[in-house]
Design a protein around this motif. Structure first.
Motif, PDB file in Angstrom:
ATOM      1  N   ARG A 120     -26.039   1.227  46.020  1.00 42.35           N
ATOM      2  CA  ARG A 120     -26.943   2.320  45.627  1.00 42.35           C
ATOM      3  C   ARG A 120     -27.377   3.071  46.879  1.00 42.35           C
ATOM      4  NH1 ARG A 120     -32.755   0.151  45.757  1.00 42.35           N
ATOM      5  NH2 ARG A 120     -32.432  -1.903  46.619  1.00 42.35           N
ATOM      6  N   TRP A 121     -27.996   4.232  46.663  1.00 42.03           N
ATOM      7  CA  TRP A 121     -28.516   5.028  47.773  1.00 42.03           C
ATOM      8  C   TRP A 121     -29.750   4.371  48.349  1.00 42.03           C
ATOM      9  CZ3 TRP A 121     -25.087   8.178  49.442  1.00 42.03           C
ATOM     10  CH2 TRP A 121     -24.244   8.869  48.583  1.00 42.03           C
ATOM     11  N   TRP A 122     -29.938   4.519  49.662  1.00 42.09           N
ATOM     12  CA  TRP A 122     -31.091   3.979  50.360  1.00 42.09           C
ATOM     13  C   TRP A 122     -31.739   5.128  51.116  1.00 42.09           C
ATOM     14  CZ3 TRP A 122     -32.995   3.790  55.271  1.00 42.09           C
ATOM     15  CH2 TRP A 122     -33.950   2.829  55.545  1.00 42.09           C
ATOM     16  N   GLY A 123     -33.034   5.310  50.970  1.00 45.29           N
ATOM     17  CA  GLY A 123     -33.739   6.329  51.738  1.00 45.29           C
ATOM     18  C   GLY A 123     -33.643   7.721  51.153  1.00 45.29           C
ATOM     19  N   ASP A 124     -33.917   8.686  52.011  1.00 47.37           N
ATOM     20  CA  ASP A 124     -34.012  10.086  51.616  1.00 47.37           C
ATOM     21  C   ASP A 124     -32.734  10.848  51.948  1.00 47.37           C
ATOM     22  OD1 ASP A 124     -36.705   9.700  50.907  1.00 47.37           O
ATOM     23  OD2 ASP A 124     -37.337  10.021  52.976  1.00 47.37           O
ATOM     24  N   LEU A 125     -32.725  12.130  51.605  1.00 44.85           N
ATOM     25  CA  LEU A 125     -31.668  13.044  51.997  1.00 44.85           C
ATOM     26  C   LEU A 125     -31.990  13.546  53.404  1.00 44.85           C
ATOM     27  CD1 LEU A 125     -29.188  14.814  51.195  1.00 44.85           C
ATOM     28  CD2 LEU A 125     -30.850  16.530  50.486  1.00 44.85           C
ATOM     29  N   TYR A 126     -31.011  13.501  54.309  1.00 47.15           N
ATOM     30  CA  TYR A 126     -31.202  13.953  55.689  1.00 47.15           C
ATOM     31  C   TYR A 126     -30.288  15.125  55.962  1.00 47.15           C
ATOM     32  CZ  TYR A 126     -33.204   9.302  55.966  1.00 47.15           C
ATOM     33  OH  TYR A 126     -33.952   8.179  55.725  1.00 47.15           O
ATOM     34  N   GLU A 127     -30.807  16.148  56.651  1.00 51.45           N
ATOM     35  CA  GLU A 127     -29.992  17.307  56.992  1.00 51.45           C
ATOM     36  C   GLU A 127     -29.007  16.974  58.099  1.00 51.45           C
ATOM     37  OE1 GLU A 127     -32.458  20.651  57.855  1.00 51.45           O
ATOM     38  OE2 GLU A 127     -33.272  20.731  55.832  1.00 51.45           O
ATOM     39  N   LEU A 128     -29.424  16.164  59.070  1.00 51.26           N
ATOM     40  CA  LEU A 128     -28.564  15.738  60.168  1.00 51.26           C
ATOM     41  C   LEU A 128     -28.208  14.273  59.980  1.00 51.26           C
ATOM     42  CD1 LEU A 128     -30.606  17.350  63.074  1.00 51.26           C
ATOM     43  CD2 LEU A 128     -28.569  18.263  61.973  1.00 51.26           C
ATOM     44  N   CYS A 129     -27.026  13.881  60.431  1.00 51.49           N
ATOM     45  CA  CYS A 129     -26.581  12.498  60.272  1.00 51.49           C
ATOM     46  C   CYS A 129     -27.468  11.566  61.105  1.00 51.49           C
ATOM     47  CB  CYS A 129     -25.135  12.359  60.705  1.00 51.49           C
ATOM     48  SG  CYS A 129     -24.459  10.736  60.349  1.00 51.49           S
ATOM     49  N   PRO A 130     -28.113  10.584  60.485  1.00 56.63           N
ATOM     50  CA  PRO A 130     -29.037   9.681  61.194  1.00 56.63           C
ATOM     51  C   PRO A 130     -28.306   8.512  61.857  1.00 56.63           C
ATOM     52  CG  PRO A 130     -29.087   9.212  58.851  1.00 56.63           C
ATOM     53  CD  PRO A 130     -28.156  10.374  59.038  1.00 56.63           C
ATOM     54  N   ASP A 131     -27.516   8.798  62.900  1.00 57.39           N
ATOM     55  CA  ASP A 131     -26.709   7.768  63.559  1.00 57.39           C
ATOM     56  C   ASP A 131     -27.547   6.625  64.127  1.00 57.39           C
ATOM     57  OD1 ASP A 131     -24.251   9.003  63.057  1.00 57.39           O
ATOM     58  OD2 ASP A 131     -24.493  10.300  64.802  1.00 57.39           O
ATOM     59  N   ASP A 132     -28.656   6.947  64.791  1.00 55.26           N
ATOM     60  CA  ASP A 132     -29.481   5.892  65.392  1.00 55.26           C
ATOM     61  C   ASP A 132     -30.136   5.010  64.324  1.00 55.26           C
ATOM     62  OD1 ASP A 132     -30.936   8.106  64.671  1.00 55.26           O
ATOM     63  OD2 ASP A 132     -32.262   8.068  66.386  1.00 55.26           O
ATOM     64  N   LEU A 133     -30.500   5.599  63.189  1.00 60.25           N
ATOM     65  CA  LEU A 133     -31.062   4.824  62.088  1.00 60.25           C
ATOM     66  C   LEU A 133     -30.008   3.876  61.504  1.00 60.25           C
ATOM     67  CD1 LEU A 133     -33.321   4.176  60.073  1.00 60.25           C
ATOM     68  CD2 LEU A 133     -32.630   6.190  58.772  1.00 60.25           C
ATOM     69  N   LEU A 134     -28.787   4.351  61.338  1.00 61.27           N
ATOM     70  CA  LEU A 134     -27.705   3.505  60.830  1.00 61.27           C
ATOM     71  C   LEU A 134     -27.399   2.357  61.787  1.00 61.27           C
ATOM     72  CD1 LEU A 134     -25.291   6.212  59.468  1.00 61.27           C
ATOM     73  CD2 LEU A 134     -26.531   4.517  58.149  1.00 61.27           C
ATOM     74  N   THR A 135     -27.424   2.643  63.079  1.00 60.48           N
ATOM     75  CA  THR A 135     -27.182   1.602  64.075  1.00 60.48           C
ATOM     76  C   THR A 135     -28.236   0.512  63.973  1.00 60.48           C
ATOM     77  OG1 THR A 135     -26.191   3.226  65.553  1.00 60.48           O
ATOM     78  CG2 THR A 135     -26.909   1.163  66.541  1.00 60.48           C
ATOM     79  N   GLU A 136     -29.484   0.887  63.799  1.00 58.90           N
ATOM     80  CA  GLU A 136     -30.557  -0.094  63.674  1.00 58.90           C
ATOM     81  C   GLU A 136     -30.456  -0.878  62.363  1.00 58.90           C
ATOM     82  OE1 GLU A 136     -33.615  -2.341  65.006  1.00 58.90           O
ATOM     83  OE2 GLU A 136     -32.662  -0.730  66.147  1.00 58.90           O
ATOM     84  N   LEU A 137     -30.129  -0.207  61.265  1.00 63.69           N
ATOM     85  CA  LEU A 137     -29.998  -0.888  59.976  1.00 63.69           C
ATOM     86  C   LEU A 137     -28.858  -1.908  59.984  1.00 63.69           C
ATOM     87  CD1 LEU A 137     -30.525   2.092  57.529  1.00 63.69           C
ATOM     88  CD2 LEU A 137     -32.004   0.108  57.768  1.00 63.69           C
ATOM     89  N   ASN A 138     -27.761  -1.569  60.644  1.00 60.47           N
ATOM     90  CA  ASN A 138     -26.611  -2.470  60.698  1.00 60.47           C
ATOM     91  C   ASN A 138     -26.717  -3.477  61.843  1.00 60.47           C
ATOM     92  OD1 ASN A 138     -24.985  -1.556  58.506  1.00 60.47           O
ATOM     93  ND2 ASN A 138     -24.600   0.296  59.668  1.00 60.47           N
ATOM     94  N   GLY A 139     -27.666  -3.293  62.740  1.00 64.13           N
ATOM     95  CA  GLY A 139     -27.798  -4.167  63.904  1.00 64.13           C
ATOM     96  C   GLY A 139     -28.975  -5.110  63.802  1.00 64.13           C
ATOM     97  N   ASP A 140     -29.995  -4.871  64.624  1.00 66.04           N
ATOM     98  CA  ASP A 140     -31.136  -5.793  64.744  1.00 66.04           C
ATOM     99  C   ASP A 140     -32.077  -5.790  63.549  1.00 66.04           C
ATOM    100  OD1 ASP A 140     -30.178  -6.494  67.191  1.00 66.04           O
ATOM    101  OD2 ASP A 140     -31.469  -5.108  68.295  1.00 66.04           O
ATOM    102  N   ARG A 141     -32.170  -4.684  62.837  1.00 67.35           N
ATOM    103  CA  ARG A 141     -33.057  -4.538  61.663  1.00 67.35           C
ATOM    104  C   ARG A 141     -34.524  -4.793  61.983  1.00 67.35           C
ATOM    105  NH1 ARG A 141     -29.805  -8.433  58.359  1.00 67.35           N
ATOM    106  NH2 ARG A 141     -27.859  -7.805  59.242  1.00 67.35           N
ATOM    107  N   ASP A 142     -34.986  -4.242  63.094  1.00 66.19           N
ATOM    108  CA  ASP A 142     -36.394  -4.370  63.478  1.00 66.19           C
ATOM    109  C   ASP A 142     -37.229  -3.432  62.604  1.00 66.19           C
ATOM    110  OD1 ASP A 142     -38.788  -4.820  64.876  1.00 66.19           O
ATOM    111  OD2 ASP A 142     -38.332  -3.219  66.309  1.00 66.19           O
TER     112      ASP A 142
END
Length: 62
Positions: free
Chosen positions: A24-46
């Motif tokens: 399913r979808w997670w979060g909101d619609l973003y105009e720019l690709c949230p690369d740093d957010l994806l890195t955190e979600l797939n990595g340390d998850r702080d």
């Protein structure tokens, strides 16, 4: 390499984050690709860092 749990997918108007495990979808619609957010979600998850990144990306769309 294992499949990533969260990936950004292009949708009309920007990007959304897709959760491969929950399918399913997670979060909101973003105009720019949230690369740093994806890195955190797939990595340390702080949680503190994820919250800060969400605020930054929400501010960019306004």
């Amino acid at each position: 390499m294992a499949r990533r749990r969260y990936v950004a997918r292009g949708v009309p108007g920007g990007y959304r984050i897709w959760d491969n495990h929950a399918r399913r979808w997670w979060g909101d619609l973003y105009e720019l690709c949230p690369d740093d957010l994806l890195t955190e979600l797939n990595g340390d998850r702080d949680p503190g860092r994820i919250t800060a990144l969400l605020r930054v990306h929400r501010r960019r769309t306004r």
